[in-house]
Design an enzyme around this catalytic site. Structure first.
Site, mmCIF file in Angstrom:
data_model
loop_
_atom_site.group_PDB
_atom_site.id
_atom_site.type_symbol
_atom_site.label_atom_id
_atom_site.label_comp_id
_atom_site.label_asym_id
_atom_site.label_seq_id
_atom_site.Cartn_x
_atom_site.Cartn_y
_atom_site.Cartn_z
ATOM 1 N N GLY A 48 0.764 -1.245 0.000
ATOM 2 C CA GLY A 48 0.000 0.000 0.000
ATOM 3 C C GLY A 48 0.792 1.291 0.000
ATOM 4 C CD GLU A 103 2.045 0.534 7.109
ATOM 5 O OE1 GLU A 103 1.493 0.765 6.019
ATOM 6 O OE2 GLU A 103 1.961 -0.556 7.681
ATOM 7 C CG ASP A 104 -1.057 1.741 3.342
ATOM 8 O OD1 ASP A 104 -0.746 1.426 4.510
ATOM 9 O OD2 ASP A 104 -1.658 0.961 2.582
ATOM 10 C CG ASP A 107 -7.558 0.360 10.669
ATOM 11 O OD1 ASP A 107 -8.349 1.304 10.807
ATOM 12 O OD2 ASP A 107 -7.924 -0.822 10.618
ATOM 13 C CE LYS A 135 -9.162 3.682 8.335
ATOM 14 N NZ LYS A 135 -9.676 2.334 8.035
ATOM 15 C CG PHE A 156 -12.541 0.323 3.670
ATOM 16 C CD1 PHE A 156 -11.477 -0.365 4.243
ATOM 17 C CD2 PHE A 156 -12.727 0.236 2.306
ATOM 18 C CE1 PHE A 156 -10.613 -1.129 3.465
ATOM 19 C CE2 PHE A 156 -11.870 -0.531 1.514
ATOM 20 C CZ PHE A 156 -10.812 -1.213 2.102
ATOM 21 C CB ILE A 157 -10.161 5.580 2.631
ATOM 22 C CG1 ILE A 157 -8.931 5.169 3.436
ATOM 23 C CG2 ILE A 157 -11.017 6.519 3.462
ATOM 24 C CD1 ILE A 157 -7.943 6.274 3.572
ATOM 25 C CG ASP A 163 -5.644 -3.251 -1.079
ATOM 26 O OD1 ASP A 163 -5.188 -2.745 -0.024
ATOM 27 O OD2 ASP A 163 -5.928 -4.448 -1.182
ATOM 28 N NE ARG A 169 -2.349 -2.831 -3.571
ATOM 29 C CZ ARG A 169 -2.415 -3.010 -2.261
ATOM 30 N NH1 ARG A 169 -2.388 -1.973 -1.457
ATOM 31 N NH2 ARG A 169 -2.535 -4.218 -1.747
HETATM 32 P P1 IMP Z 1 -3.492 -2.031 11.042
HETATM 33 O O1 IMP Z 1 -2.542 -3.177 11.253
HETATM 34 O O2 IMP Z 1 -4.878 -2.365 11.548
HETATM 35 O O3 IMP Z 1 -3.001 -0.720 11.567
HETATM 36 O O4 IMP Z 1 -3.717 -1.879 9.507
HETATM 37 C C1 IMP Z 1 -2.723 -1.524 8.690
HETATM 38 C C2 IMP Z 1 -2.958 -2.001 7.280
HETATM 39 O O5 IMP Z 1 -4.327 -2.326 7.008
HETATM 40 C C3 IMP Z 1 -2.616 -0.892 6.350
HETATM 41 O O6 IMP Z 1 -1.248 -0.891 6.020
HETATM 42 C C4 IMP Z 1 -3.518 -1.170 5.160
HETATM 43 O O7 IMP Z 1 -2.894 -2.049 4.266
HETATM 44 C C5 IMP Z 1 -4.731 -1.815 5.757
HETATM 45 N N1 IMP Z 1 -5.841 -0.825 5.965
HETATM 46 C C6 IMP Z 1 -6.237 -0.254 7.113
HETATM 47 N N2 IMP Z 1 -7.270 0.603 6.937
HETATM 48 C C7 IMP Z 1 -7.519 0.575 5.606
HETATM 49 C C8 IMP Z 1 -8.486 1.276 4.769
HETATM 50 O O8 IMP Z 1 -9.305 2.102 5.209
HETATM 51 N N3 IMP Z 1 -8.426 0.987 3.448
HETATM 52 C C9 IMP Z 1 -7.538 0.101 2.899
HETATM 53 N N4 IMP Z 1 -6.633 -0.560 3.642
HETATM 54 C C10 IMP Z 1 -6.621 -0.329 4.981
HETATM 55 MG MG MG Z 2 -0.471 -1.546 4.167
#
Ligand code: IMP
Ligand code: MG
Length: 180
Positions: A48, A103-104, A107, A135, A156-157, A163, A169
């Site tokens: 991402g 990082e993209d 979350d 977030k 969700f975006i 993606d 993407r």
């Molecule tokens: P985390 O481990 O929950 O912080 O999530 C991190 C990963 O989940 C990111 O690097 C994204 O690849 C994916 N992700 C989290 N939120 C979104 C979203 O809103 N859209 C798309 N991918 C997301």
């Molecule tokens: Mg990611």
């Protein structure tokens, strides 16, 4: 800009490419000032983060810097699985270096916290985290990214690297899931 549809879900425009561009330039300036003389290693988290990392890295052209890549996966569809899979590890020696994880989106924070844990064992001088999106309401860890492009609600975006099951993407702007 118009709405886009993937897998029966409708998304509406949320952050324009122009806004993304100017925010990345600001982040690049801040990072360049704070990390000048440290030869930081940008660590792009695939898949991402690649558009963001590409722009951010080049927004730091005034400093000496390098880039490397790791590949992780934690999402399935529109929800976090809670598990983080390492699909491509880091071979570079980061001992004594300033590492800027790119990082993209942060979350729940599961992915980044686990990655930081893994990196700490390799004895870097310091680890900074740059994320295009954050977030805060979804965060489940005691962690704060150092450089944030945009803080957004727990929605969700897609687009600009983000993606839905591998799709979207390549959108230049960021779109948010429409609720109805
Ligand atoms: P985390 O481990 O929950 O912080 O999530 C991190 C990963 O989940 C990111 O690097 C994204 O690849 C994916 N992700 C989290 N939120 C979104 C979203 O809103 N859209 C798309 N991918 C997301
Ligand atoms: Mg990611």
């Amino acid at each position: 800009m118009k709405e886009v549809t993937y897998e029966g879900l409708t998304f509406e425009p949320y952050i324009t490419r122009e806004k993304i561009d100017s925010r990345i330039k600001e982040l690049g300036q801040t990072i360049s000032e704070e990390c000048a003389g440290q030869n930081p290693l940008f660590l792009c988290v695939l898949n991402g983060a690649f558009p963001f990392a590409s722009d951010l890295f080049r927004a730091c052209e005034d400093i000496d810097a390098e880039i490397a890549f790791v590949r992780l996966k934690s999402y399935d569809g529109t929800g976090s699985t809670g598990q983080v899979k390492e699909l491509l590890g880091l071979s570079d020696n980061i001992e004594g270096r300033t590492v800027i994880v790119v990082e993209d989106i942060v979350d729940t924070g599961n992915t980044i916290v686990r990655l930081i844990d893994t990196l700490q064992k390799k004895n870097p001088a310091k680890i900074k985290v740059a994320t295009l999106l954050f977030k805060p309401e979804a965060l489940e860890h005691d962690f704060k990214p150092d450089y944030v492009g945009f803080s957004i609600p727990k929605k969700f975006i897609i687009g600009f690297g983000l993606d839905l099951n591998g799709r979207a993407r390549n959108l230049n702007d960021i779109y948010i899931l429409k609720e109805n």
